[in-house]
Motif scaffolding. Structure first.
Motif, PDB file in Angstrom:
ATOM      1  N   LEU A 163      -1.826  26.494 -62.228  1.00  0.00           N
ATOM      2  CA  LEU A 163      -1.643  27.887 -61.836  1.00  0.00           C
ATOM      3  C   LEU A 163      -1.150  28.076 -60.412  1.00  0.00           C
ATOM      4  N   ASP A 164      -1.557  27.208 -59.495  1.00  0.00           N
ATOM      5  CA  ASP A 164      -1.385  27.539 -58.084  1.00  0.00           C
ATOM      6  C   ASP A 164      -0.451  26.620 -57.304  1.00  0.00           C
ATOM      7  N   ASN A 165       0.396  25.861 -57.951  1.00  0.00           N
ATOM      8  CA  ASN A 165       1.150  24.874 -57.200  1.00  0.00           C
ATOM      9  C   ASN A 165       2.634  24.887 -57.512  1.00  0.00           C
ATOM     10  N   CYS A 166       3.429  24.539 -56.522  1.00  0.00           N
ATOM     11  CA  CYS A 166       4.857  24.346 -56.736  1.00  0.00           C
ATOM     12  C   CYS A 166       5.412  23.503 -55.614  1.00  0.00           C
ATOM     13  N   ILE A 167       6.552  22.898 -55.881  1.00  0.00           N
ATOM     14  CA  ILE A 167       7.187  22.044 -54.884  1.00  0.00           C
ATOM     15  C   ILE A 167       8.639  22.430 -54.729  1.00  0.00           C
ATOM     16  N   LYS A 168       9.136  22.264 -53.547  1.00  0.00           N
ATOM     17  CA  LYS A 168      10.554  22.518 -53.352  1.00  0.00           C
ATOM     18  C   LYS A 168      11.077  21.690 -52.204  1.00  0.00           C
ATOM     19  N   GLY A 169      12.271  21.167 -52.357  1.00  0.00           N
ATOM     20  CA  GLY A 169      12.916  20.449 -51.270  1.00  0.00           C
ATOM     21  C   GLY A 169      13.736  21.422 -50.451  1.00  0.00           C
ATOM     22  N   LEU A 170      13.792  21.199 -49.155  1.00  0.00           N
ATOM     23  CA  LEU A 170      14.525  22.109 -48.271  1.00  0.00           C
ATOM     24  C   LEU A 170      15.531  21.337 -47.438  1.00  0.00           C
ATOM     25  N   CYS A 171      16.760  21.776 -47.422  1.00  0.00           N
ATOM     26  CA  CYS A 171      17.751  21.255 -46.479  1.00  0.00           C
ATOM     27  C   CYS A 171      17.919  22.313 -45.409  1.00  0.00           C
ATOM     28  N   ILE A 172      17.126  22.234 -44.347  1.00  0.00           N
ATOM     29  CA  ILE A 172      17.084  23.291 -43.356  1.00  0.00           C
ATOM     30  C   ILE A 172      18.234  23.177 -42.358  1.00  0.00           C
ATOM     31  N   HIS A 173      18.811  22.046 -42.216  1.00  0.00           N
ATOM     32  CA  HIS A 173      19.849  21.836 -41.219  1.00  0.00           C
ATOM     33  C   HIS A 173      20.955  21.010 -41.848  1.00  0.00           C
ATOM     34  N   PRO A 174      22.230  21.284 -41.522  1.00  0.00           N
ATOM     35  CA  PRO A 174      23.313  20.512 -42.116  1.00  0.00           C
ATOM     36  C   PRO A 174      23.163  19.013 -41.902  1.00  0.00           C
ATOM     37  N   LYS A 175      22.453  18.617 -40.840  1.00  0.00           N
ATOM     38  CA  LYS A 175      22.279  17.202 -40.547  1.00  0.00           C
ATOM     39  C   LYS A 175      20.850  16.735 -40.807  1.00  0.00           C
ATOM     40  N   SER A 176      20.092  17.520 -41.535  1.00  0.00           N
ATOM     41  CA  SER A 176      18.714  17.145 -41.832  1.00  0.00           C
ATOM     42  C   SER A 176      18.384  17.538 -43.263  1.00  0.00           C
ATOM     43  N   LYS A 177      18.012  16.572 -44.076  1.00  0.00           N
ATOM     44  CA  LYS A 177      17.625  16.844 -45.456  1.00  0.00           C
ATOM     45  C   LYS A 177      16.120  16.647 -45.556  1.00  0.00           C
ATOM     46  N   VAL A 178      15.426  17.726 -45.835  1.00  0.00           N
ATOM     47  CA  VAL A 178      13.966  17.739 -45.780  1.00  0.00           C
ATOM     48  C   VAL A 178      13.406  18.122 -47.137  1.00  0.00           C
ATOM     49  N   TRP A 179      12.344  17.450 -47.528  1.00  0.00           N
ATOM     50  CA  TRP A 179      11.693  17.725 -48.809  1.00  0.00           C
ATOM     51  C   TRP A 179      10.203  17.877 -48.544  1.00  0.00           C
ATOM     52  N   CYS A 180       9.590  18.880 -49.149  1.00  0.00           N
ATOM     53  CA  CYS A 180       8.148  19.030 -49.026  1.00  0.00           C
ATOM     54  C   CYS A 180       7.602  19.733 -50.257  1.00  0.00           C
ATOM     55  N   ALA A 181       6.313  19.638 -50.454  1.00  0.00           N
ATOM     56  CA  ALA A 181       5.643  20.229 -51.601  1.00  0.00           C
ATOM     57  C   ALA A 181       4.652  21.268 -51.128  1.00  0.00           C
ATOM     58  N   ILE A 182       4.623  22.406 -51.804  1.00  0.00           N
ATOM     59  CA  ILE A 182       3.707  23.474 -51.427  1.00  0.00           C
ATOM     60  C   ILE A 182       2.824  23.827 -52.615  1.00  0.00           C
ATOM     61  N   SER A 183       1.558  24.014 -52.351  1.00  0.00           N
ATOM     62  CA  SER A 183       0.613  24.443 -53.375  1.00  0.00           C
ATOM     63  C   SER A 183      -0.568  25.097 -52.684  1.00  0.00           C
ATOM     64  N   SER A 184      -1.390  25.785 -53.442  1.00  0.00           N
ATOM     65  CA  SER A 184      -2.568  26.412 -52.848  1.00  0.00           C
ATOM     66  C   SER A 184      -3.573  25.371 -52.389  1.00  0.00           C
ATOM     67  N   ALA A 185      -3.430  24.138 -52.887  1.00  0.00           N
ATOM     68  CA  ALA A 185      -4.337  23.067 -52.490  1.00  0.00           C
ATOM     69  C   ALA A 185      -3.891  22.387 -51.205  1.00  0.00           C
ATOM     70  N   GLY A 186      -2.683  22.639 -50.776  1.00  0.00           N
ATOM     71  CA  GLY A 186      -2.177  21.997 -49.576  1.00  0.00           C
ATOM     72  C   GLY A 186      -0.688  21.739 -49.687  1.00  0.00           C
ATOM     73  N   ILE A 187      -0.136  21.135 -48.643  1.00  0.00           N
ATOM     74  CA  ILE A 187       1.287  20.837 -48.607  1.00  0.00           C
ATOM     75  C   ILE A 187       1.498  19.342 -48.474  1.00  0.00           C
ATOM     76  N   ILE A 188       2.417  18.816 -49.272  1.00  0.00           N
ATOM     77  CA  ILE A 188       2.808  17.420 -49.187  1.00  0.00           C
ATOM     78  C   ILE A 188       4.143  17.368 -48.457  1.00  0.00           C
ATOM     79  N   GLY A 189       4.186  16.691 -47.345  1.00  0.00           N
ATOM     80  CA  GLY A 189       5.441  16.580 -46.618  1.00  0.00           C
ATOM     81  C   GLY A 189       5.288  17.006 -45.175  1.00  0.00           C
ATOM     82  N   PRO A 190       6.425  17.030 -44.482  1.00  0.00           N
ATOM     83  CA  PRO A 190       7.790  16.896 -45.003  1.00  0.00           C
ATOM     84  C   PRO A 190       8.238  15.450 -45.134  1.00  0.00           C
ATOM     85  N   TRP A 191       9.250  15.253 -45.965  1.00  0.00           N
ATOM     86  CA  TRP A 191       9.920  13.961 -46.105  1.00  0.00           C
ATOM     87  C   TRP A 191      11.377  14.153 -45.695  1.00  0.00           C
TER      88      TRP A 191
END
Length: 342
Positions: A163-191
Motif C-alpha cells: 500500500l505505501d511504497n514506490c520507487i523511482k529513478g531520477l536523472c536530476i542533472h544532465p551529467k548525473s544519473k541518480v536512482w532512489c527508492a521512496i516508500s513510507s517505510a523509508g528511502i533507499i538511495g541515492p544510487w
C-alpha cells in the motif's frame, strides 16, 4: 537580556539621582536587586535608551500609539480575495505589494481564511478513452501501485510495494544519473550510475548490477513483505537479463512492459514519484547553486536524508486520495488539479 518595567524605571531614576552617571547607575542597580558580583547589569546603551525614551514619553518602556489594526480583518480578507480572483496567476508576493500588506500576512489569509492553495501549472499529455479504462483498472486494484514517466530529466524505474511504497529513478542533472527508492517505510538511495567517478549511460548490465548489489540488499533490510516492482519501458529495464532478474525476485509482482500488470501511461497525477519526489528534490538541490557535480551529489544525498517518515506518510495518504478521486471521476484527470493538455 530582557529587563522588566520595574528594573528599567529604577535605572532611569538612579541615572538622574547620580548626576547622569552610567557607572553609578549600574552600581546602584546591582545593590538594589541584590545581584552577584559577576551577574549582568544593564549596559550603557540600554540605560541611555531608557532615559531617552523616558524624556520623550514619560515612560521607560516604548509604547505603541493608536489602536492597532488587525491584519487579518474582514476588509483585508475581502481585499485579498478580490485581488486573487482578478489576477489568479500573480504571485502572493506581488498581491501583498499591491495591497500594502506583508507577504506573510497575505499567505496566512489565503491559507487560513480563504482556504486557497498554491498551484503549479503542469503540461501533460491528453488522455484517451483507453487511458480512462486503464486508470480505472489500476485504481481499483487491492494494492496501490505507482509509476514514474520517462523524459529527458527523469528515468522512471522502481519499486511498487504494497500500500505505501514506490520507487523511482531520477536523472536530476544532465551529467548525473541518480536512482532512489521512496516508500513510507523509508528511502533507499541515492544510487549514482558512475564508473571511476564519471557518469555513465544506464545499460542492461549496469542496471542489473545496481539491482543485485544495491537495491535488493537494502530492500531486504526494510522487510516490507510482498512487494510489487514497477518500471518504465526503457531498453535497459526491459532487456532479457533485467526482466529475468526482476521476475525471479518479484514473481507475479512485476509491473512493466510484458510484466504481470500494466500501468496506465500519461498518468503522473497518480504517481507519488511524479507529483511529489521529483519536484520536491528539484526545488531544493539547486538552492545554493552547486558549482560542481560533487556539490550537486552532496545536495541530493542531504535532501533525500532530510525527508522524514511523517512527510512520506502524508505523500502516500495523498496518493490514496488521488486513486479514490480517479475512480469517482471515471479515470479522467483529477477534478481539483489544473492541467494544460497538449
Amino acid at each position: 537580556m530582557r529587563w522588566n518595567s520595574e528594573e528599567r524605571a529604577f535605572a532611569v531614576e538612579a541615572y538622574f539621582s547620580s548626576g547622569c552617571s552610567v557607572v553609578a547607575t549600574q552600581r546602584a542597580f546591582r545593590n538594589r536587586f541584590n545581584l552577584a558580583p559577576l551577574a549582568p547589569v544593564p549596559d550603557r546603551k540600554s540605560i541611555v535608551t531608557w532615559v531617552t525614551t523616558f524624556r520623550q514619553t514619560a515612560s521607560a518602556t516604548k509604547r505603541r500609539t493608536g489602536v492597532p489594526r488587525p491584519v487579518r480583518s474582514r476588509e483585508n480578507i475581502e481585499a485579498v480575495r478580490g485581488s486573487m480572483l482578478r489576477s489568479p496567476r500573480r504571485s502572493a508576493r506581488k498581491h501583498a505589494s499591491a495591497l500594502g500588506l506583508s507577504d506573510r500576512s497575505v499567505r496566512r489569509i489565503l491559507r487560513d481564511d480563504l482556504h486557497f492553495h498554491a498551484y503549479k501549472m503542469a503540461i501533460v499529455q491528453e488522455l484517451t478513452e483507453r487511458d480512462f479504462n486503464s486508470r480505472m483498472n489500476a485504481s481499483m486494484k487491492p494494492i496501490f501501485i505507482y509509476v514514474g514517466r520517462l523524459t529527458n530529466k527523469t528515468c522512471a524505474t522502481g519499486l511498487t510495494p504494497t500500500l505505501d511504497n514506490c520507487i523511482k529513478g531520477l536523472c536530476i542533472h544532465p551529467k548525473s544519473k541518480v536512482w532512489c527508492a521512496i516508500s513510507s517505510a523509508g528511502i533507499i538511495g541515492p544510487w549514482f550510475f558512475e564508473e571511476n567517478e564519471v557518469t555513465v549511460t544506464v545499460n542492461s548490465d549496469r542496471y542489473v548490477n545496481m539491482l543485485q548489489n544495491f537495491f535488493f540488499p537494502r530492500l531486504e533490510e526494510l522487510d516490507l513483505g510482498d512487494t510489487w516492482f514497477q518500471q518504465d519501458g526503457a531498453t535497459a529495464h526491459t532487456s532479457r537479463a533485467s526482466m529475468a532478474v526482476l521476475r525471479e525476485h518479484f514473481p507475479e509482482r512485476l509491473i512493466s512492459i510484458r510484466g504481470d500488470l500494466e500501468w496506465p501511461a500519461r498518468s503522473p497525477d497518480l504517481s507519488p514519484c511524479d507529483f511529489f519526489l521529483w519536484g520536491f528534490l528539484k526545488s531544493l538541490v539547486y538552492v545554493n547553486r552547486p558549482r560542481t557535480l560533487q556539490d550537486l551529489k552532496t545536495n541530493i544525498e542531504e535532501e533525500i536524508a532530510n525527508i522524514t517518515p511523517a512527510m512520506l506518510t502524508r505523500v502516500m495518504t495523498n496518493a490514496r486520495y488521488r486513486f479514490t478521486q480517479c475512480m469517482e471521476n471515471e479515470g479522467r484527470h483529477l477534478t481539483d488539479l489544473i492541467f494544460k493538455t497538449m
